[in-house]
Write an enzyme that holds these catalytic residues in place. Structure first.
Site, PDB file in Angstrom:
ATOM      1  N   ASN A   9     -47.495 113.914 -10.364  1.00  0.00           N
ATOM      2  CA  ASN A   9     -48.468 113.733  -9.275  1.00  0.00           C
ATOM      3  C   ASN A   9     -47.695 113.391  -7.999  1.00  0.00           C
ATOM      4  OD1 ASN A   9     -50.519 112.984  -7.557  1.00  0.00           O
ATOM      5  ND2 ASN A   9     -51.188 111.205  -8.746  1.00  0.00           N
ATOM      6  N   PHE A  10     -47.652 114.356  -7.080  1.00  0.00           N
ATOM      7  CA  PHE A  10     -46.864 114.152  -5.848  1.00  0.00           C
ATOM      8  C   PHE A  10     -47.542 113.201  -4.861  1.00  0.00           C
ATOM      9  CE2 PHE A  10     -44.217 118.381  -5.689  1.00  0.00           C
ATOM     10  CZ  PHE A  10     -43.640 118.035  -6.890  1.00  0.00           C
ATOM     11  N   LYS A  11     -48.841 112.990  -5.033  1.00  0.00           N
ATOM     12  CA  LYS A  11     -49.611 112.183  -4.065  1.00  0.00           C
ATOM     13  C   LYS A  11     -49.377 112.735  -2.647  1.00  0.00           C
ATOM     14  CE  LYS A  11     -49.409 108.392  -7.288  1.00  0.00           C
ATOM     15  NZ  LYS A  11     -49.435 106.976  -7.540  1.00  0.00           N
ATOM     16  N   HIS A  93     -58.675 109.475 -10.051  1.00  0.00           N
ATOM     17  CA  HIS A  93     -57.439 108.701  -9.869  1.00  0.00           C
ATOM     18  C   HIS A  93     -57.756 107.384  -9.165  1.00  0.00           C
ATOM     19  CE1 HIS A  93     -53.495 107.453  -8.464  1.00  0.00           C
ATOM     20  NE2 HIS A  93     -53.028 108.177  -9.461  1.00  0.00           N
ATOM     21  N   GLU A  95     -56.321 105.757  -6.898  1.00  0.00           N
ATOM     22  CA  GLU A  95     -56.205 105.719  -5.437  1.00  0.00           C
ATOM     23  C   GLU A  95     -57.461 106.305  -4.774  1.00  0.00           C
ATOM     24  OE1 GLU A  95     -52.303 107.431  -5.357  1.00  0.00           O
ATOM     25  OE2 GLU A  95     -51.531 105.562  -6.183  1.00  0.00           O
ATOM     26  N   GLU A 162     -54.341 104.761 -16.821  1.00  0.00           N
ATOM     27  CA  GLU A 162     -53.414 104.296 -15.796  1.00  0.00           C
ATOM     28  C   GLU A 162     -53.860 102.929 -15.283  1.00  0.00           C
ATOM     29  OE1 GLU A 162     -51.277 107.848 -13.869  1.00  0.00           O
ATOM     30  OE2 GLU A 162     -53.154 107.614 -12.809  1.00  0.00           O
ATOM     31  N   GLY A 168     -47.306 102.566  -9.245  1.00  0.00           N
ATOM     32  CA  GLY A 168     -46.447 102.445  -8.072  1.00  0.00           C
ATOM     33  C   GLY A 168     -45.873 101.050  -7.860  1.00  0.00           C
ATOM     34  N   SER A 198     -45.861 103.706 -13.392  1.00  0.00           N
ATOM     35  CA  SER A 198     -44.431 103.394 -13.342  1.00  0.00           C
ATOM     36  C   SER A 198     -43.626 103.976 -14.510  1.00  0.00           C
ATOM     37  CB  SER A 198     -44.211 101.885 -13.210  1.00  0.00           C
ATOM     38  OG  SER A 198     -44.784 101.418 -11.991  1.00  0.00           O
TER      39      SER A 198
HETATM   40  P1  PGA Z   1     -46.574 105.891 -10.502  1.00  0.00           P
HETATM   41  O1  PGA Z   1     -47.969 106.622 -10.294  1.00  0.00           O
HETATM   42  O2  PGA Z   1     -45.820 106.680 -11.551  1.00  0.00           O
HETATM   43  O3  PGA Z   1     -45.923 105.919  -9.153  1.00  0.00           O
HETATM   44  O4  PGA Z   1     -46.861 104.519 -10.974  1.00  0.00           O
HETATM   45  C1  PGA Z   1     -48.709 107.098 -11.392  1.00  0.00           C
HETATM   46  C2  PGA Z   1     -49.980 107.731 -10.923  1.00  0.00           C
HETATM   47  O5  PGA Z   1     -50.592 107.226  -9.970  1.00  0.00           O
HETATM   48  O6  PGA Z   1     -50.419 108.748 -11.486  1.00  0.00           O
END
Ligand code: PGA
Length: 242
Positions: A9-11, A93, A95, A162, A168, A198
């Site tokens: 996932n590049f976000k 997700h 976010e 998650e 993150g 993470s």
């Molecule tokens: P992360 O993100 O690996 O940076 O913790 C995971 C995600 O949000 O899918």
């Protein structure tokens, strides 16, 4: 052990140009290691494209609006995704839930719509720290609420657990916690269940070895191609070792 599902996932990272380079490098690395399975990448919307690859690299959208087209400023719909043959979308997700304020009702509507279109849906659930600290029953209730309105029997569903406090932050859930939470979620769905939060080259072997963990959804550690390739290599070795 069968092959695990790894997804990047590049976000809000990478450009159109760097995504193209990344996909080419990933394709070459998969070829070199004889990676026989599929892998998923979720680039930002500006980098969505059709990529000519020798290996099974599936491109998904990090987000899309449940419409073919229309007046939804800032959003993309089926027509835009269709231009690139995209049939995979990430829904729920953390976010989008917590930063963009998407409600469970809207998420469920989006899920149902993309299911209707036959999309592969990566559906994310996960509890914030205060819920985890309130104990197992609070976590169970929270996660069940995030499954409200979601057809968990959908054949093209890939679930991702998650925990918000692990995304993150560099804080990963322990294998025990992943195992017990996955066992709980698996009571509601027999679809593949990934862990995210993470995940990185240093911990992916331990995470993928957890009973009931069918793969990983990776943010930060997937952005650097060498790190993503290491994780694919580890996953591939694990498959042949067991
Ligand atoms: P992360 O993100 O690996 O940076 O913790 C995971 C995600 O949000 O899918």
């Amino acid at each position: 052990m069968s092959r695990k599902i790894l997804a990047a996932n590049f976000k809000t990272n990478h450009t159109r140009a760097s995504t193209r380079e990344y996909v080419a490098a990933l394709d070459a690395a998969m070829e070199k290691m004889g990676y026989g399975g599929e892998t998923y990448i979720f680039p930002p919307a500006t980098a969505l494209d059709r990529f000519e690859t020798k290996n099974d690299i599936r491109v998904g959208a990090q987000n899309a609006y449940p419409t073919v087209k229309g007046s939804f400023t800032g959003e993309i719909g089926l027509e835009q995704l269709g231009e690139f043959g995209i049939e995979t979308v990430l829904v729920g997700h953390s976010e989008r839930r917590h930063i963009l304020g998407e409600s469970q009702a809207f998420i469920a509507q989006k899920y149902a719509w993309f299911k209707e279109q036959g999309f592969t849906i990566f559906y994310c659930i996960g509890e914030p720290l205060e819920v985890r600290e309130a104990g197992d029953e609070a976590v169970r209730r929270y996660l069940v609420e995030q499954l409200e309105g979601i057809d968990t029997a959908y054949s093209k569903l890939i679930l991702a657990y998650e925990p918000v406090w692990a995304i993150g932050t560099g804080k990963t859930a322990t294998p025990d916690l992943i195992e017990t939470t996955h066992a709980m979620i698996k009571r509601f769905s027999d679809r593949p269940l990934l862990y995210g939060g993470s995940v990185k080259p240093a911990n992916i072997e331990e995470i993928l070895s957890v009973e009931g963990c069918d793969g990983a959804l990776i943010g930060t550690a997937s952005w650097e191609i060498s790190s993503m390739v290491s994780m694919l290599e580890i996953s591939e070795k694990l498959k042949t070792k067991n």
